[in-house]
Design a protein around this motif. Structure first.
Motif, PDB file in Angstrom:
ATOM      1  N   VAL A 185      -5.059  -3.714  -3.038  1.00  0.00           N
ATOM      2  CA  VAL A 185      -4.268  -3.977  -1.796  1.00  0.00           C
ATOM      3  C   VAL A 185      -5.383  -3.633  -0.710  1.00  0.00           C
ATOM      4  CG1 VAL A 185      -2.388  -3.090  -0.328  1.00  0.00           C
ATOM      5  CG2 VAL A 185      -2.073  -3.778  -2.676  1.00  0.00           C
ATOM      6  N   VAL A 186      -5.945  -2.434  -0.775  1.00  0.00           N
ATOM      7  CA  VAL A 186      -6.968  -1.958   0.139  1.00  0.00           C
ATOM      8  C   VAL A 186      -8.116  -3.121   0.350  1.00  0.00           C
ATOM      9  CG1 VAL A 186      -8.809  -0.376   0.645  1.00  0.00           C
ATOM     10  CG2 VAL A 186      -6.497   0.537  -0.099  1.00  0.00           C
ATOM     11  N   SER A 187      -8.685  -3.706  -0.508  1.00  0.00           N
ATOM     12  CA  SER A 187      -9.676  -4.958  -0.290  1.00  0.00           C
ATOM     13  C   SER A 187      -8.841  -5.871   0.116  1.00  0.00           C
ATOM     14  CB  SER A 187     -10.449  -4.883  -1.938  1.00  0.00           C
ATOM     15  OG  SER A 187      -9.551  -5.849  -2.214  1.00  0.00           O
ATOM     16  N   LEU A 188      -7.701  -6.270  -0.160  1.00  0.00           N
ATOM     17  CA  LEU A 188      -7.205  -7.539   0.456  1.00  0.00           C
ATOM     18  C   LEU A 188      -6.967  -7.274   1.892  1.00  0.00           C
ATOM     19  CD1 LEU A 188      -4.650  -8.552  -2.486  1.00  0.00           C
ATOM     20  CD2 LEU A 188      -6.615  -9.856  -1.419  1.00  0.00           C
ATOM     21  N   LEU A 189      -6.350  -6.006   2.156  1.00  0.00           N
ATOM     22  CA  LEU A 189      -6.332  -5.631   3.526  1.00  0.00           C
ATOM     23  C   LEU A 189      -7.442  -5.629   4.388  1.00  0.00           C
ATOM     24  CD1 LEU A 189      -4.104  -2.471   3.570  1.00  0.00           C
ATOM     25  CD2 LEU A 189      -3.741  -4.482   5.005  1.00  0.00           C
ATOM     26  N   ARG A 190      -8.715  -5.585   3.811  1.00  0.00           N
ATOM     27  CA  ARG A 190      -9.887  -5.710   4.507  1.00  0.00           C
ATOM     28  C   ARG A 190     -10.306  -7.008   4.833  1.00  0.00           C
ATOM     29  NH1 ARG A 190     -13.837  -2.799   7.409  1.00  0.00           N
ATOM     30  NH2 ARG A 190     -15.758  -4.027   7.119  1.00  0.00           N
ATOM     31  N   LYS A 191      -9.724  -7.883   3.650  1.00  0.00           N
ATOM     32  CA  LYS A 191     -10.097  -9.263   3.863  1.00  0.00           C
ATOM     33  C   LYS A 191      -9.076  -9.919   5.023  1.00  0.00           C
ATOM     34  CE  LYS A 191     -11.726 -10.819  -0.627  1.00  0.00           C
ATOM     35  NZ  LYS A 191     -11.398 -11.345  -1.945  1.00  0.00           N
ATOM     36  N   GLN A 211       0.953  -1.181  -0.007  1.00  0.00           N
ATOM     37  CA  GLN A 211       0.096   0.163   0.021  1.00  0.00           C
ATOM     38  C   GLN A 211       0.938   1.262  -0.011  1.00  0.00           C
ATOM     39  OE1 GLN A 211      -3.085   0.353   3.255  1.00  0.00           O
ATOM     40  NE2 GLN A 211      -2.259   2.594   3.369  1.00  0.00           N
ATOM     41  N   ARG A 212       2.002   1.408   0.673  1.00  0.00           N
ATOM     42  CA  ARG A 212       2.867   2.362   0.743  1.00  0.00           C
ATOM     43  C   ARG A 212       3.523   2.344  -0.621  1.00  0.00           C
ATOM     44  NH1 ARG A 212       3.619   0.836   6.387  1.00  0.00           N
ATOM     45  NH2 ARG A 212       5.832  -0.104   6.034  1.00  0.00           N
TER      46      ARG A 212
END
Lengths: 206, 677
Positions: A198-204, A143-144
């Motif tokens: 990545v954001v959606s995977l982070l959520r998961k 993400q960074r």
């Protein structure tokens, strides 16, 4: 060439989105809406961190503003190229013109307000030996990385159009600047999509 | 060898023999030996029957270009060239150009005519004009050939007249004659007199033509001399300057291959009349000012298929070589092709600094570089062919019809905006009941009697009214005299001064000078004429096309107006005069075009001629399809453009700064790590 590449990129994204949908959802539309809702929730989570201060609220809204203006820029910029094979003109150009400074300002303020938190350490970039990292840490690293890559690409994207506005370059130079702008925007589009992923995977992962 | 093989060989031989015979032998003057010098043309003159003309012949006949020039040049091939080929079935129409504009004041007609199938134009026959009338009317600026010579266009009713007038052969000399005594205006005079056969000779410096074929009867024989029934009418005749003939009865023709600009200008001049401009104030095309000639770009081979020089001509004609003679062909480097063609004749390569490339996709080169500098009101112009410029007795007034405006920025068929000349058709026509709604023009001869009758009725009413007013005036004068007598008596008694009332004209009623009007027309008149025309034919609806509208009468005899494709303005792209780079649009910055009052988008184009109190203007955006709202918003955006630029500079600095700082930090971490290691 650019049209061809754009079509490939967008087709790829569309296909990926379509095939990566959750099989529990019969309806693709409702799945998309749910993903959207999750994305908004996740962005809130990303910015709030532990405490939800005024600054993090500002970051959240700058992020959302930047995101929506970028969406407008992508649609208005790519639609005539992909669907018509024309360059941007007419009312879509006006939309592009309105969205561009919003995106630029959001990017600049986000860079100022969020860069510290998105800092990549030398150890992260060039790790010593093989370290076992958690899924969450790995995703946060990505993400960074996307954040910095997007900032980096924003410079040629903005600078190319800025230079075109001054009587400095002739026709060939103008064409080259236009190409820089277009290819930078294509890369940023890909990066933005990667960021979303990545954001959606982070959520998961949570 | 069997019989079948012998038959095959015979057939092949026959085919070969035929193809050899079918090959056209180049004529003496059509094959260059490579010399760039101009051959001296000392020629025998031939008449239309291919007989040699001697100065002592009786009667003397005019020389024929078909046989005099055609002795050494392929006349038939040449007359298939662009200037002569209108109306030939085998020829492609080409890009829409300037039509002949037929103007008839009485019937308020201003209609585009041509023998080419250009959209928006009509054939002369559509307005009841025979080929003979057409050539008599417009022959003044025709180069001959085509309808003037091709008998397939000549109607049977005028067959005898064509025998008297003769054919209007291609006038090679109108372009190629370098003799100072060549008088092209004389050609115009002869075509009006229907002296078609004599017109070419009349322009030369060694022949003089008198008389008029038009005044001769149908059975007039050119070998007979005077008309026995009308001895006063002077028959057409030619006399030659005998001193110009040598002992072999040959005449020297001062012929040039590279035609002078002045010859082109006879048919291709444009004069801006409003705003008024003195001749010395007008500028030449920058190419000509640099010493070039029209024919340096507008080249042609023996076939006389002139290069018109517009973008897309190469694709349209399927002749790639033509692309090298466009603006782009000479001025813009192109890496295609084996040898560079750019810079031909010293053409400079433009920098176009700061001009986004989309301009070259959306606009033609001529948009910024051609015609007069755009003004708030599109200037009114006169052209050679539309206004008979250069002919004897021409109407030199600024109000002379037709009403043409230029430059008007119109989006062409190639999707690019380009400066055009434009005018609004005005004519009476019919729409077939239950048909496709197409408007067909009505012959002026059908409409004129109706208008004449109505005008006569109105004049009679006006006369009667004037009589009544005159009678009333005389009574009023008598009363006034009595009152004056009383006044003088009263003045003698009382010396109080009496102020006179000053009567000032109502300025709102004056007609703007740059908008000529059909003064005889008004809505009542149109309604009355349409009503009368309805009685002529029950299968059609009479209509009047004027100033962008279609007028018709309803069943209740009300005058209605509609929009109709036939009422749309007719326009054609212009390529000249090209202004120097320093006077091109955009030279002062984006605001030359992108400001809320920039004439290229927001200039007014008068919708005229029309009848009094009906004059309007149309914004340029209506012609270039950019949309008034969009163009205005886009133009307004240039007010915030400087702020936008500064904002972008600031954003770029911030982003670069942040990235540099954090890259620096990371580098410092890396250096620390390396030191620790």
């Amino acid at each position: 060439m650019f049209r061809f590449l754009s079509i490939i990129v967008f087709l790829g994204i569309l296909l990926w989105v379509f095939f990566s949908r959750d099989p529990r959802y019969d309806n693709f539309g409702s799945w998309l809406v749910e993903q959207w809702r999750l994305f908004l929730g996740q962005t809130r989570a990303v910015f709030s961190q532990r405490s939800f201060s005024d600054r993090s609220l500002m970051r959240l809204w700058l992020y959302r503003l930047g995101f929506f203006s970028m969406l407008l820029l992508i649609i208005s910029g790519f639609a005539p190229v992909v669907f018509l094979g024309h360059h941007l003109s007419g009312f879509l150009l006006l939309v592009h013109l309105v969205a561009a400074p919003i995106f630029g300002l959001s990017a600049a303020f986000l860079a100022l307000l969020w860069a510290q938190r998105q800092q990549l350490s030398a150890d992260e970039l060039f790790p010593k030996g093989k370290k076992q990292r958690s899924e969450n840490t790995r995703l946060q690293f990505w993400q960074r990385l996307y954040f910095w890559a997007m900032l980096l690409c924003s410079i040629p994207l903005i600078f190319s159009i800025l230079i075109s506005m001054y009587p400095l370059l002739g026709t060939n130079g103008q064409a080259a600047m236009l190409d820089v702008h277009r290819y930078s925007s294509l890369i940023i589009t890909l990066l933005a999509f990667g960021h979303l992923l990545v954001v959606s995977l982070l959520r998961k992962a949570k | 060898m069997n019989v079948f093989q012998i038959f095959k060989i015979l057939l092949l031989s026959l085919f070969l023999a035929l193809s050899i015979f079918a090959q056209e032998e180049p004529m003496l003057g059509d094959e260059s030996d490579g010399s760039r010098a101009i051959p001296v043309h000392v020629l025998k003159l031939y008449d239309e029957h291919e007989g040699v003309i001697r100065p002592d012949d009786q009667p003397l006949l005019p020389y024929s270009t078909r046989y005099t020039c055609g002795e050494c040049h392929n006349y038939d091939k040449i007359t298939e060239g662009w200037h002569f080929n209108a109306g030939l079935d085998s020829i492609a129409e080409g890009r829409r150009g300037q039509p002949w504009i037929y103007v008839d004041w009485t019937t308020a007609t201003q209609i585009p005519l041509t023998m080419r199938d250009w959209p928006g134009t009509f054939k002369p026959a559509d307005v009841g004009m025979s080929a003979l009338d057409f050539v008599s009317h417009f022959g003044r600026h025709m180069p001959g050939g085509s309808v003037g010579e091709n008998e397939t266009h000549h109607d049977v009713e005028n067959a005898m007249r064509w025998m008297v007038s003769g054919a209007l052969e291609a006038n090679c000399m109108s372009c190629h004659d370098a003799e100072a005594a060549h008088d092209q205006a004389e050609y115009a005079k002869q075509t009006v007199k229907q002296n078609f056969r004599w017109a070419v000779a009349a322009t030369s410096g060694f022949a003089k033509v008198e008389g008029s074929a038009r005044s001769m009867p149908d059975n007039y024989d050119i070998y007979y001399g005077t008309d026995p029934d009308n001895a006063k009418a002077i028959p057409p005749s030619v006399t030659y300057d005998e001193t110009r003939f040598n002992e072999k009865n040959e005449v020297f023709f001062d012929v040039v291959r590279k035609v002078s600009n002045e010859r082109c200008y006879y048919c291709h001049s444009t004069k801006t009349v409003q705003p008024e401009q003195e001749r010395w104030e007008a500028e030449d095309d920058v190419h000509l000012a640099a010493g070039m000639m029209c024919v340096d770009c507008h080249r042609n081979g023996l076939d006389h298929q002139m290069i018109r020089g517009f973008e897309g001509e190469a694709e349209l004609t399927n002749e790639p070589a033509r692309a090298a003679f466009t603006c782009e062909g000479c001025h813009i480097p192109n890496e295609d092709g084996s040898a560079p063609l750019v810079g031909r004749l010293g053409a400079p390569i433009p920098a176009h600094d700061g001009i986004p490339t989309i301009h070259f996709e959306k606009m033609s080169c001529t948009s910024c570089h051609t015609g007069s500098w755009p003004e708030d009101n599109a200037p009114r112009v006169k052209t050679s062919r539309a206004h008979a410029l250069g002919t004897h007795g021409v109407d030199k007034s600024d109000e002379a019809m037709p009403d043409i405006y230029a430059p008007v920025f119109v989006r062409g068929s190639d999707g690019k905006i380009a400066p055009h000349k434009l005018f609004w058709p005005s004519f009476w026509g019919t729409v077939v009941l239950g048909g496709d709604g197409k408007v067909s023009p009505m012959p002026t001869e059908t409409v004129r009697p109706v208008i004449d009758r109505i005008l006569a009725d109105r004049a009679a009413v006006a006369t009667a009214l004037a009589d009544s007013i005159a009678r009333a005036d005389s009574i009023a004068t008598a009363i006034a005299d009595s009152l004056a007598a009383l006044d003088s008596l009263a003045t003698a008694i009382d010396t109080t001064e009496v102020e006179e009332l000053a009567v000032t004209p109502d300025e709102s009623e004056t007609v703007p000078i740059n908008k000529p009007v059909w003064s005889q027309l008004d809505e009542a008149m149109i309604q009355e004429v349409l009503g009368e025309l309805t009685k002529l034919d029950s299968t059609t609806i009479p209509v009047f096309i004027n100033a962008g509208k279609l007028y018709r009468v309803s069943l209740r005899n009300q005058l209605l107006t509609d929009a109709h494709p036939a009422a749309k303005a007719y326009s054609w792209a212009i390529g000249h005069d090209v202004r120097p780079a320093a006077q091109s649009l955009g030279v002062r910055g984006c605001n030359d075009c992108h400001s809320p009052d920039a004439p290229i988008y927001f200039g007014d184009v008068p919708v005229s001629p029309t009848f009094a109190n009906n004059a309007t203007n149309k914004s340029m955006t209506a012609f270039n399809d950019t949309g008034a709202l969009y163009s205005r918003i886009f133009a307004m955006s240039f007010y915030v453009r400087p702020i936008f630029k500064w904002l972008m500079i600031a954003i770029t600095i911030i982003l670069s700064g942040v990235i540099l700082i954090f890259v620096g930090r990371m580098l410092s971490q890396l250096i620390d790590r390396m030191e620790k290691d």
